[in-house]
Write a protein that holds these residues in place. Sequence first.
Motif, PDB file in Angstrom:
ATOM      1  N   ARG A 605     -12.046  33.163 -81.813  1.00 41.71           N
ATOM      2  CA  ARG A 605     -13.016  32.459 -82.653  1.00 41.71           C
ATOM      3  C   ARG A 605     -13.117  33.122 -84.028  1.00 41.71           C
ATOM      4  N   GLU A 607     -12.158  31.577 -86.943  1.00 43.00           N
ATOM      5  CA  GLU A 607     -12.393  30.616 -88.026  1.00 43.00           C
ATOM      6  C   GLU A 607     -13.865  30.211 -88.079  1.00 43.00           C
ATOM      7  N   GLN A 608     -14.319  29.845 -89.278  1.00 44.86           N
ATOM      8  CA  GLN A 608     -15.675  29.341 -89.463  1.00 44.86           C
ATOM      9  C   GLN A 608     -15.616  27.882 -89.902  1.00 44.86           C
ATOM     10  N   VAL A 609     -16.285  27.022 -89.151  1.00 47.91           N
ATOM     11  CA  VAL A 609     -16.369  25.602 -89.494  1.00 47.91           C
ATOM     12  C   VAL A 609     -17.841  25.207 -89.425  1.00 47.91           C
ATOM     13  N   ASN A 610     -18.355  24.777 -90.559  1.00 46.72           N
ATOM     14  CA  ASN A 610     -19.777  24.397 -90.644  1.00 46.72           C
ATOM     15  C   ASN A 610     -20.692  25.508 -90.150  1.00 46.72           C
ATOM     16  N   ARG A 613     -18.504  29.775 -85.505  1.00 47.94           N
ATOM     17  CA  ARG A 613     -17.237  30.425 -85.182  1.00 47.94           C
ATOM     18  C   ARG A 613     -16.477  29.559 -84.172  1.00 47.94           C
ATOM     19  N   VAL A 617      -7.937  26.347 -84.610  1.00 50.53           N
ATOM     20  CA  VAL A 617      -8.019  25.488 -85.795  1.00 50.53           C
ATOM     21  C   VAL A 617      -6.706  25.518 -86.565  1.00 50.53           C
ATOM     22  N   ARG A 618      -6.177  26.707 -86.779  1.00 49.40           N
ATOM     23  CA  ARG A 618      -4.944  26.846 -87.570  1.00 49.40           C
ATOM     24  C   ARG A 618      -3.833  27.387 -86.678  1.00 49.40           C
TER      25      ARG A 618
END
Length: 657
Positions: A605, A607-610, A613, A617-618
């Motif tokens: 975890r 990545e940060q989305v909105n 964590r 994603v990538r």
Amino acid sequence: MKQTIAGDQPASVQPQAGPDNHAHPNQFSLLGQRRFAPFFWTQFSGAANDNLFKFAFTVMVTYQLQVEWLPPAMAGLVIGALFILPFLLFSATSGQITDKYDKTRIIRFVKNLEIGIMAIAAYGFLNDQVAVLLACTFLMGLHSTLFGPVKFAYLPQALNERELTGGNGMVEMGTFVAILLGNIAGGLLVAVPEIGHAQVAIACVALAIAGRAVAQYIPAAPATDPGLKINWNPVSETWRNLKMAHGDLVVFRSLLGISWMWFFGAVFLSQFPSFARDVLHGDEQVASLLLVVFSIGIGTGSLLCEVLSRRHVEIGLVPMGAIGMSVFAIDLYFASRGLPPADLLTLGEFLAKPYHWRLMADLMLLSLFAGLYSVPMYALIQLRSKPTHRARIIAANNILNALFMIASSVIAGALLQMGMSIPEIFLIVAIANAVVASYIFLLVPEYLLRFVAWVMSHIIYRFKVKGDQNIPLEGPAILVCNHVSFVDAVLMMAASPRPIFFIMDHRIFRIPVLGALFRLAKAIPIAPRAEDERAYENAFEQAARILREGDLLAIFPEGGLTRDGNLQPFKGGIMKVLERARADGLAPPVVPMALTNLWGSFFSRVEQVNGNRVAMVRPFRRGMLSRVGLNIGAAVPAEMVRPEGLREDVAGLLKQG
């Protein structure tokens, strides 16, 4: 392992645990050790002698003698049937004998028997006595039937778990090389004018004597069930052996998997002469080349198993082997379709055609993958079978192998009678292999799970394990590990020689693919007590059952995935698991583990989305084959376990990098 000899008594094989007791750089170093080398050369000489005798006899009655009651077209079939018949009749009895008596004594008895049989065969060759040689064919089948259970039951007594795959690979490689050399020698010797039969007679007796001489140096391998009362009724004992094997479904279905491999291989081996002549337009030397290529492929695949398995019994190689067998058998069909008509090609003329190299590559690779398929299955059966019943389980395997090989001959013959070409038969077998393998892997999901773990730890990551000797090879134990990514459990599976049952957050089962994978692994979902008290209590009941059954249980004491890459406080679930275990009279050791360098990977975890964590994603955010590791510490006795102490142990392992 050094052997000590007192008086005239042979040294005894002493099975030991731990990597230092049997440390060796690779499987070939076993050939320098007494616990393995004399056994290897004994079985090598026996396999070579079997095939030298059978092939020389087949050539003799096919090309050199005119026997009214044995037409040349039937000679190979009759000889093969007589050789395999004892496997059906006496395998059950030989398995009992192997479990009841010292295996080394049995090996020496079998080699003494071989000398007697080959002496009779020498008389048959010198006097062109076909009936005598047919009787010797049956007796050599009996010789191999007696030796079969000893061959595979001896290895687990002489080798530890880390050496078992390499040892099996060496034996498998040696067997196929011996078959190849035996066939070549038999064909060459019997073809020499005037003195050919005498040369074969001398060679058979000499090989038998050489095998017996080497067998004298095999260390004693004590009986595993000396109190066994032998049932001499082959029919009832055969049925009993098959029922006994069926008692452990993983073992039994592995037996079926091995027998299917023999079905697959028998179809190809039996059709090589006709395939070479009628499809490839080659002479008998081309047929011999196909056998050479097939044998080299099997031997290479068998030896690769140790390299690809980190010196554990790695059944994740089995699905890969099955895939390769089907892929290259299908390509062999396409490569052999529509070859231009030609006169009978010599070996040189055959090799001069570029399109024939694709055929040989297909044959080499399908047999290489067959080696990857079979060796881990043999090792798994040896490892999972009860020592007191191991030889009888292997005898059941020999019975099934014989039945499947007979079935392969019948089915291939029926397909030919229906007008199918040999390449079409190869195609049907390749497709059937994919279907059968898929069915077995669904019945025994452990194979598929280990394959996924193998791919993850060899292709997606460069996975390094330290301290894997600290995972107990038997008995209940609890594994505790930091929780960094959604594939932590997969990587832990890849490091363990035994199946692991995981307690996991119930939410992970909602994730596509991963959820299905963990359900297949029979992972135990757990939810917070306040959220789902029934799921919470059920998780601990299932954990207690796993430990009672003597299996490995894994938990992530942080209670969830880390959101910042740091080790979180350990919760008290481990203490509740140990409390349940104590109530069952168990005190399972707790093994601390630490996954390293997984933070920042696609499955963590990072990545940060909105503002949240999230993971996955990538893709390939760190590229392919990024380095990750698993450090495994020494087991902590159950009575000394505290959550804070375990966290300190895991933190210390993380610092090792």
